[in-house]
Each structure stands twice: as structure tokens, then as C-alpha cells.
Motif scaffolding. Sequence first.
Motif, PDB file in Angstrom:
ATOM      1  N   TRP A 150       0.844  -1.200   0.000  1.00  0.00           N
ATOM      2  CA  TRP A 150       0.000   0.000   0.000  1.00  0.00           C
ATOM      3  C   TRP A 150       0.874   1.244   0.000  1.00  0.00           C
ATOM      4  O   TRP A 150       1.792   1.369   0.804  1.00  0.00           O
ATOM      5  CB  TRP A 150      -0.890   0.023   1.234  1.00  0.00           C
ATOM      6  CG  TRP A 150      -1.677  -1.220   1.483  1.00  0.00           C
ATOM      7  CD1 TRP A 150      -1.211  -2.406   1.976  1.00  0.00           C
ATOM      8  CD2 TRP A 150      -3.071  -1.409   1.237  1.00  0.00           C
ATOM      9  NE1 TRP A 150      -2.232  -3.321   2.056  1.00  0.00           N
ATOM     10  CE2 TRP A 150      -3.386  -2.741   1.622  1.00  0.00           C
ATOM     11  CE3 TRP A 150      -4.089  -0.582   0.757  1.00  0.00           C
ATOM     12  CZ2 TRP A 150      -4.667  -3.262   1.523  1.00  0.00           C
ATOM     13  CZ3 TRP A 150      -5.372  -1.105   0.665  1.00  0.00           C
ATOM     14  CH2 TRP A 150      -5.647  -2.426   1.042  1.00  0.00           C
ATOM     15  N   LEU A 198      -3.875  -0.732  -8.491  1.00  0.00           N
ATOM     16  CA  LEU A 198      -5.232  -0.271  -8.230  1.00  0.00           C
ATOM     17  C   LEU A 198      -5.142   1.027  -7.433  1.00  0.00           C
ATOM     18  O   LEU A 198      -4.541   1.068  -6.363  1.00  0.00           O
ATOM     19  CB  LEU A 198      -6.008  -1.327  -7.439  1.00  0.00           C
ATOM     20  CG  LEU A 198      -7.449  -0.998  -7.049  1.00  0.00           C
ATOM     21  CD1 LEU A 198      -8.298  -0.732  -8.287  1.00  0.00           C
ATOM     22  CD2 LEU A 198      -8.050  -2.130  -6.230  1.00  0.00           C
ATOM     23  N   PHE A 225     -10.680  -4.140  -0.004  1.00  0.00           N
ATOM     24  CA  PHE A 225      -9.624  -4.206  -1.012  1.00  0.00           C
ATOM     25  C   PHE A 225      -8.342  -4.831  -0.453  1.00  0.00           C
ATOM     26  O   PHE A 225      -7.292  -4.761  -1.090  1.00  0.00           O
ATOM     27  CB  PHE A 225      -9.326  -2.800  -1.539  1.00  0.00           C
ATOM     28  CG  PHE A 225     -10.497  -2.150  -2.213  1.00  0.00           C
ATOM     29  CD1 PHE A 225     -10.766  -2.396  -3.542  1.00  0.00           C
ATOM     30  CD2 PHE A 225     -11.363  -1.328  -1.508  1.00  0.00           C
ATOM     31  CE1 PHE A 225     -11.850  -1.813  -4.174  1.00  0.00           C
ATOM     32  CE2 PHE A 225     -12.449  -0.740  -2.111  1.00  0.00           C
ATOM     33  CZ  PHE A 225     -12.702  -0.990  -3.452  1.00  0.00           C
ATOM     34  N   ILE A 278      -1.630  -1.339  -4.295  1.00  0.00           N
ATOM     35  CA  ILE A 278      -2.654  -0.309  -4.175  1.00  0.00           C
ATOM     36  C   ILE A 278      -2.036   1.035  -3.822  1.00  0.00           C
ATOM     37  O   ILE A 278      -1.179   1.128  -2.943  1.00  0.00           O
ATOM     38  CB  ILE A 278      -3.705  -0.703  -3.104  1.00  0.00           C
ATOM     39  CG1 ILE A 278      -4.517  -1.907  -3.588  1.00  0.00           C
ATOM     40  CG2 ILE A 278      -4.620   0.464  -2.779  1.00  0.00           C
ATOM     41  CD1 ILE A 278      -5.568  -2.388  -2.618  1.00  0.00           C
TER      42      ILE A 278
END
Length: 1175
Positions: A151, A244, A258, A264
Motif C-alpha cells: 500500500w 489499483l 480491497f 494499491i
Amino acid sequence: MALDEGPRSCLLRVRHRLEQDMKPSYIMDHMITDGVLTVDEEEKIRTRATRKDQAAALLELMLRKDNRTYISFYNALIKETYDDLASLLHADLPRTSPTAYKSFPDGYTPYVRTVLSEGGVPQRPVVFVSRPELLNRVREKLYQLQKEPGWVTIFGMAGSGKSVLAAEAARYHSLIEECFPGGIHWLSIGQLDKPDLLVKIQSLCFRLEQELDPQLHHRPPNSLDEAKERMRFLMLRRYPRSLLILDDIWDTSVLKAFDIQCRILLTTRNRSLVDSVSGAKYEVEVASGLDEKKGLEILALYTNRKMHGLPEEARSIVKECKGSPLVVSLIGALLKEKPDRWHYYLRQLQQKQFKRIRKSSSYDYDALDQAMAASIEVLPEEHRELYKDFTVLEKDIKVPAKVLSILWDLPIEEVEDILEEFANKSLLFMDTNNKPYLYYLHDLQLDFLIEQNRNEIESLHTKIVLQYQQYYRDGHPTSGDEECQYWIRFLTDHMAKANLTQELYSLMFSLDWVTVKSQVMSPAHLINDYIAHGPILDKENSDVRSQFQEFLSLNGHQLEHRPDVVQLALSEPLTSEVYRQARMQALQQSSRGKLFFDWLNKNCVENLSLLVIHPHQGSLYSACFSHDGSKIASCGASKSLKMFKSTSGEKLMELQAHDDEVLCCAFSPDDHLIATCSSDRKVKVWNVERAMIIRVFEEEHEEQINHCQFTNTTRRLLLATCSNDKFLNLWNLNKPSSQNTMFGHFEPVNHCCFSPDDAIISTCSNDGTVKLFQTSSANEWQTINVKDLFEGDEEVLVKCSTWTADGKRIACAARNGVWVRLYNVPQLWDLESNKKMADCSGHLSWVQRLQFSPDGSQLLSCSDDQTVRLWETKKVHTSSSVRLKRDSAVIFSDEEMIVSAADYCNRLQVSVVLEVPSGKLLASLKGHTKTVFHCQFIENGQTLLTSSEDATIRVWSWQSGDCKVLQGHKEQVRCFSLLSNLPTESTLLSWSFDGTVKVWDVKSGQKLQDIDAHRGAILSCHVSPDRSLFTTTSADKTAKTWDCVHTLKGHSECVRSCMFSWDGRRIATGDDNGEIRLWSVKDGSLLKICSREGKDGMDSLHGGWVTDLHFSPDNSLLVSTGGYIKWWDVERGEALQTFYPKGLALKKIHVSPDFSTFVTVDNIGILYILKRVTP
């Protein structure tokens, strides 16, 4: 560059279909955002007379444009949910080789444009200022995702440019080629509820699947769990090296959807959100202000000037607003339309000094106030008045145009045009991710309006209430859409702030309002209303306010299942205004044929709980108050930690805390920290505000850690833990190992608790004792033998204890092998006199934890029944009432009912119910050696038959106490039935777990017949009304009609109950999955499966086994028992009404001959006498 031949041919081929089906106005909005369509071009298209003509003009224009226009058009169709039309275009999407372009200095190659367009990444805004330092930091973090999922979080205040930065970071050729060759996919999130989030993920999955195979049409996932798994498969298997981008994340629950181990990039205001997900984490902070050069660059771009050509006022404007991107952009937009007003706007900023609303805020309020004043002044007079109405909106709340249409009394189209003007002037934000669009103000803009219109706030709130009442004069909205949710959520707030007290009384003291709001919002919102507006409501009638609030607090866990609120309210006390209104509505609706049932003897049961919360799936092991009393934390088998408001049960926080069951949680004395311990042998300490872990202790306890507790003061903060390893440890948070280890128990230690002054620690153990240790020396001070307080030699397990605030009393819950399993009641003891003071009856399973509130006025308990209960200590009482078992018999007559049921000492309690709810005890019969399962009166009530776990049937002359024993079954006899309704007939049919059916002569005690009926235990049997057939059901999942005419197959679980209809044409059977089936007696065919409406994944349709069934005399209705009582329409198989008892697992229901009175007993021994409400 012209449009490729493939896309061109495709547009010409499907042109007619596109013209017929699409609405071009919505499509063009997205294309303008992507920069492939100009505003002038849009205006020309809009001049066409019809929608079809506009669509034709748009397609004609696209044929003259390039590949980017085709891709933008395709993405717009997906965003507007024209999935069928998008699928027509997908196969001909232009493809660009990633290696064909290497000479673009900024990395923004045609290949990058194509990849980002296909992924829905927004184009650069018209006014774009590069921020290379920030951009490089984001790209540096994104390169970290090359080798492993993780992330990257971009966080900062609203209006700081996070979304633009995220899109720009992805606009780089080598980054895509090296790290994300699978593509980049953009998803705008915002504040979503679960249905909207599901739609977002469905759209993403459709886009990804279309890129793989345009001819493939998967069914859209219909739940978040299914959508998450579909997305996980696509991202990990089909697009393993893709990125994403989640724009504008607000909530941890959304982010967890998610958490699928992919790559991400997300933007958010809250940097702590990613603490709730797993994987590698990187973050980039976006500063709230720009430097002078960047600020001037924005103004130069807006006014189409060179930076060195800007007037001196430009530098002063940037300085005055301290470089706020929001303010600079707002002033820039104004100057674009009025380029000669530099000095005017600067003077507005300098001279209009507004009062700061929140001095501690990190936002630049002064600068925004000045810009706001300048912006509003350029509006037309009538629009300035409309903009003033936004003063009454709540912060962070988005409203649809329909709400404003009602408020302004204008057509929706005109309202949308006005809102678009506000948005274009940066006075309003528009969430285009929803349909219809939602509109909202930035916090700073709202603060400005409140300050500006402080003297008009009451009248503005009055206006919105009056407009609502005028529009919805025929009834409240119940559609559940965004517009409905706004009114139902905030109407009471508007009334209170408008000082419309009578209107507020009428609304909140109305069961109609409770019904509507409970359908649209969660019960916690309703409870919050009564708490928030309590001071106003109490001026009218504090008792009524308390009655409504108590009804919601005790039934909120039921309201989540959308029950009939009127039926639920009929269980309220007779003196309650809630009951009065429910009774009145029930009478009115029953005249139209609807079923309602009044609980006649409800005054026998006192509600002691203040609040019931159902926070987790699975057992609850711990619940605790924060020290300020405002919050409750809970944990359990779900491995999670959750936090709620103690007044309403509204959820405040949720995080996945451990790898195994979380057995305890405890707040620090200042409520800044919370500790958890688990079966994984770890102790964790969390920061409450940020939901972040700060310490983990995992070295010393050798078995599961059962409990943890902080000291009561921060003077010397310690944490105590106890374990199945029989030890108690004290931890200093600044040290890696325990400070002291205390021993003395011979069995696992279940609980530990500091005294109010922290001088003593109490411990509870399976050895039946409570021990008191001195904190300073770690020496044992005193032992209390709790097991000595119980009769008998059974093992006593002391589960938990808690101190009152004065340190003089301890409450303890002890689990005894027989006693607790039956009663599940915490006890309250006086420490000085060693005397039991009270019982708190209400939990349906073992009580795991107890805690007093800081002032001692409330007691908190949690249980394996998955609920947390708050008790008011002044209300609890020592119970002397008899608690009944669920097997009972009833004789109905015109003047009285006689009820017979066994108590928990296996004695038969026979009561005559002359005047409900009072009852007189007539006899107590003792003879069975084990549990009594069933009892029934015969011979006009002179003889009583009983069956038992001891494998016998007894025939009682209950008035004299004489008894005859029928022996022959090898296992427990669950039930029996007479083979005739004649008073003189004495033939009895019995069935047993041994799989046999036996026929007896009651008078002689002789066995007449023995039938081997099933391979499994026989669970029920019923004789047809004409006495020609009987039906048996079994654990072998079948039912049979005898003499073995039919075998009824189809149930997936044990068939628990059966009943013939009175006309002998149907048989109803119920199983352990809560399913009811209706069969034809003539040929054994299946006629109907009763509706599964309301069934969820965690519970059966009936809240448990279907244990009993009865048809109405006309065979049109069926009543069934399980976790609750349900009445069914036999012809349609639909549920007509549901009654929720205080307990669970109803076993048998007795029905009066006219099908108007129903009697049953629940698993906590409460008797229910229900009477059908008739006009």
C-alpha cells in the motif's frame, strides 16, 4: 492522430444501437473531464432537439477525433453502467505497444495515455501545476511495490491536491513498464455504504473481465464477500502486476474490502486507515500550503498570463492566504471571469477579518473566509439567498439535489443547474461517483456560512422543516435512497435547532416514526436521537421519552432484522406509551386481516437491562467500559476488537486484533490505550485514537492468556495478565519483560482485577477460589473459597469478578456444572457480609465477563449468546420466582387456563391461570429421576401424563399424587400422543430415541404394539384427526406416514416436528435448518416450502430448530416455534407475523381450539401467554 480503422468501423457498425440506448449528457461530462471533448463542442451537441439527435451528433464528432476519444467514450459508458454498450466496443479498443515510444522526456507517452485511459485514470486538470518533489516521493514509494504487494498512501487535508498527485504519479512510462505492466485501474470511492461499495467493485470487475474477453459475461457478484473474492482472483491471477488506485478513502471497513494482497495506491485524509490492513505500507504526506512560486503559477494559468507579468497583488494574495491550494484556486477561478479585479479581491482578503471558528484547526480559516466572501458576492442575489440555506447542512454529509429541490421548492432540473454553477465557482463540491450526483460543502465553507448567518440559523432550520412537512404531508419517505436517508437521519436535528419543540414531541413520541427510521437507519441512530434531544423531550414528558428509549435500547438487536415494529412493541409494559400506540395500531390493522399477538402475562417479566448490543458473530469473551463511561469495547471468537458508544451502541471502531480468539480487552485509566490478550498467547497494547498497535508482549505466558487489566491510575501504569498456565504477570509498558509473576492457584486463572486504589489485585480460578494479591509486594493477602457458597460436591469454576467504586463489594460469576448451565445468571455479592444481593437474569448462555461502570450505577456483562448487556444496579433484584422448563401442558376453558410444566428440580408445577398474569400453585409432583420432557392432561384434567429422559412414562392422578409407570423404551421418551379424543379412550402412542413407536393401554399399563420405525432417533410423531394415520419424523432426515404409506424425503437436516392439518389433507414438517415443508397426505408429494425471506448466512430461517407446528381450525394458517414463533399463510407459504421471546429455543406451543391463544415457555424459563389482537 486520426481514429484507427478498427474503432472507426466498430462505431459505424453499432451506431444505431448507441443512438437508441445512451443518454449523451452524462457521457459528455466524463469526456470533458478526460480532456477529449471541449465545452464548446458539448454546447453544440446539446442544441440538438432530441436525445437521439444529440447521441448521433456525439458519434459523428467522435469519428473525426482520435483513439483517446474512443477510449474515453468506452470508460464513460462503464461509469454510467451501460455495460452492454461498452461490451460492443471493447474488442476494438486501440492498442499501443509499450516499447514503441522511448523519447518522451516526461515519460507521458501515447502508450501511457492509452493505459491510463483504459484504466479510468482522470486526465490532467485544465489548470495543472507540477510538484516534482512530491511526485518523485510518490513514484519512489510505488517502485517499492515492484517485488511485492503493498500500500502507498497519499494523505493530507481536503483540497491539497491528493487526487491530482496520484493520477500524475501514474503518468510515467518506465513506472508502468517496469512495475505495473498489467495496467493501472482507478476507482473513486468517497463516503460509501455497503451497497454503493458493491456497485463500485462490480464495475471494476466488469471492466477487468471485458479486457480479458469481451464475449465473456459473468454474473455480477451479489455480495461484498463474493465481489472481494472475484476482485482478488482477477487482480492476482489475471492482472498480477497491476496497480489499483483508490481515490478518497474515508472508512476502514471500505478499505478492508480491497485487502486482497495486490498493489494499491490510495488517497485519504486519515493516515491511520491502512493500519487496519495487511501488507507492506508506505506513505507520502501532502502539505496544506503551496510555496509562493507554485501559488503564483496557479494564478498565472487561471488568468492566462506569464508569471513575471502578474500584478503585484498576485504575490500579496498568495501571501494573505498562506498558499492554500483551495483558496488560490478559488480566487483564480474568480479572476478568470473578472481579470481586472485583482485589487478588489486582495482588498476583500485584507479587510474582511472574520472570527476564527476553531483556533486549533490546522486549516487557514482566515484566508478561506476572505475568499468565500469574495466568491459569494459575485453570485446573483437570488442565488446568494439559496446558498445561505447550506448553513443548515451537517459536516461531511452529502445531499442529493432532490433534498434541495424540496427545500427551495424548485424543479429538480433547475436545482441541478444552480448546483452546477456553485460547483463551477468552487463554492460546492459534487460527488459524481453516485447517481444521482451528491453535493456537499467543505468543512471550512460550512464554518464560514455558520459564522456569517449565526443570527438566522433558527429560521433557516425552520424553513427546512416546514418545506419537508409540506412535501411529505401524506407520510414519511421510506424508499431508502439518498434523499430519504437524509430526511430520516436529520429531521429531528433540524426541528431541535429550529426550536420547534411541539413538532419534535409529536415526531419522536410516535411509533410510526420509530417504524420508519428503524427501516431506513440503524437502531443506534434512533437511540442517539433520544439521548441528544432528551433535555427537550423531558420538558414534555420524561417518562414517555424513557419508554421509547428503553424500547429501542432493549430491542435494537431485533430491529436490525427488520421485524414488525408494532408486534415487537406489543411486548412492552401495559403502562408504556409505546404499548398504547402499538395496541391501537394493532387493532386498526387487525380489522384489515393482519395478525398481531398480545403477550398477556408480560408483567411477570421485568426488563433489567438498559441496553443490548449484538456486536460480534460468535461468542463474546470480554466487554469493558472506558473510564469516562462513554465507550464500550468488546472482543471474542471473531478475533476482532470493536468499540461502541455506551449510550446507544453505535459502532466507533473495529480492527482485526489477533490471530486467534481475543479473550479480553481493557482500557488504560486515561482511555488513550486499550490492551487485548488472546489464545495466541500474545498481549497487545493499542492506541485508541489512531487504532494503532504500540506494544506486543509474547514471551512469558506459556498458554492462552485469559484476561488483562490496567491499573486504575496513571501514577504508576501497570498491566496485569493471567493465563491457563496458572500465573499472574504484571507488565511495565516501558519494559520488554514482566515486572512480577504471582502464583498460588492450582488451576487456570480466568480473571484478574485491580482494586480501585490499585493496592490489591483479585484473581479468579477454576480451583473455585478468588485470591487477593498485594500489588507492591506480589504477595498473597487473602483467599475467598467461592465453592463453599454452593451446595453439593460439583466442580465450581469462578469465571470473573469486579470491584465496586468504593472497593467494598465484589461481583463474581461462578460456573457450576449444573447451576450455570441452567440459569446463566450473574450474582452480586456484598464483600463485607458475604451475602448475595441480586440476580441479573437475561443472558441466554454462559456469562463471560462483568464490569461496573465508573460510578457503580451500571453493570456490564457479555455472554456466549453473542450479546453485551448493560444493567442498572438499582433495578436488579433477588429472584424468588419459579423458572420453568420448556415442556408444558395446557387446558383451555372459557374461564381459565391450567398450565403444567416441570421446574429445574424435575418437579411438576401445576398452576391455574384465572386472572393473567397471576397464577396459583396447585400441586408439585416428584417421581421422575431425570429430566421431564413432556406432559399432557387427559380425562378432563383429572389425570396427567408425563414422559422423561429416564425412559419411562408416568400416569398421575395429580390431585392425590398417585402414579402408574409405563416401562419398555430403552432410551429417553421425548413425547407421546393419545389415539382418541374420547374421554373414556385410554390408548397411548409413545416414541423414543431408540427408534421405536409403542402403543399402550393407559388404564392397565399394558404394551399393545411395538414398531421399529426409523434407523435414527424418532424426534416427533402426530396422529391424524380421524385417527387413521400417524406420522413420525427422525434424525435420519425423513418423515413417514404409517402404516408406512409414504416416506417423505427432501429435508437436509434432522426432521424435528410434524403436524396433520385438521382436514387430514396436508402434513407440515419442520427441520433443524429452520425449514418448513408442506406435503400431500394422499400421495406424499411436496406442496410448498415456506418462504426463506429473511434468512441469512449466520442463522436458520427460524432462529433455530423448528420444534412444533399447529394448523388453524380452517387450515389456512400455520403456527411454528423455533428460536421464535411464526405464523404462516398455508396456501402461499409466506410468513405473516413473528413474535420474538426474551429467550430462545422454544420447544412446544399450545394453541386454543379457536386459534386465538398461544402458550409456550422459552429456554430461560419465561412463560408466554399470547392472545390474538382482534377489533
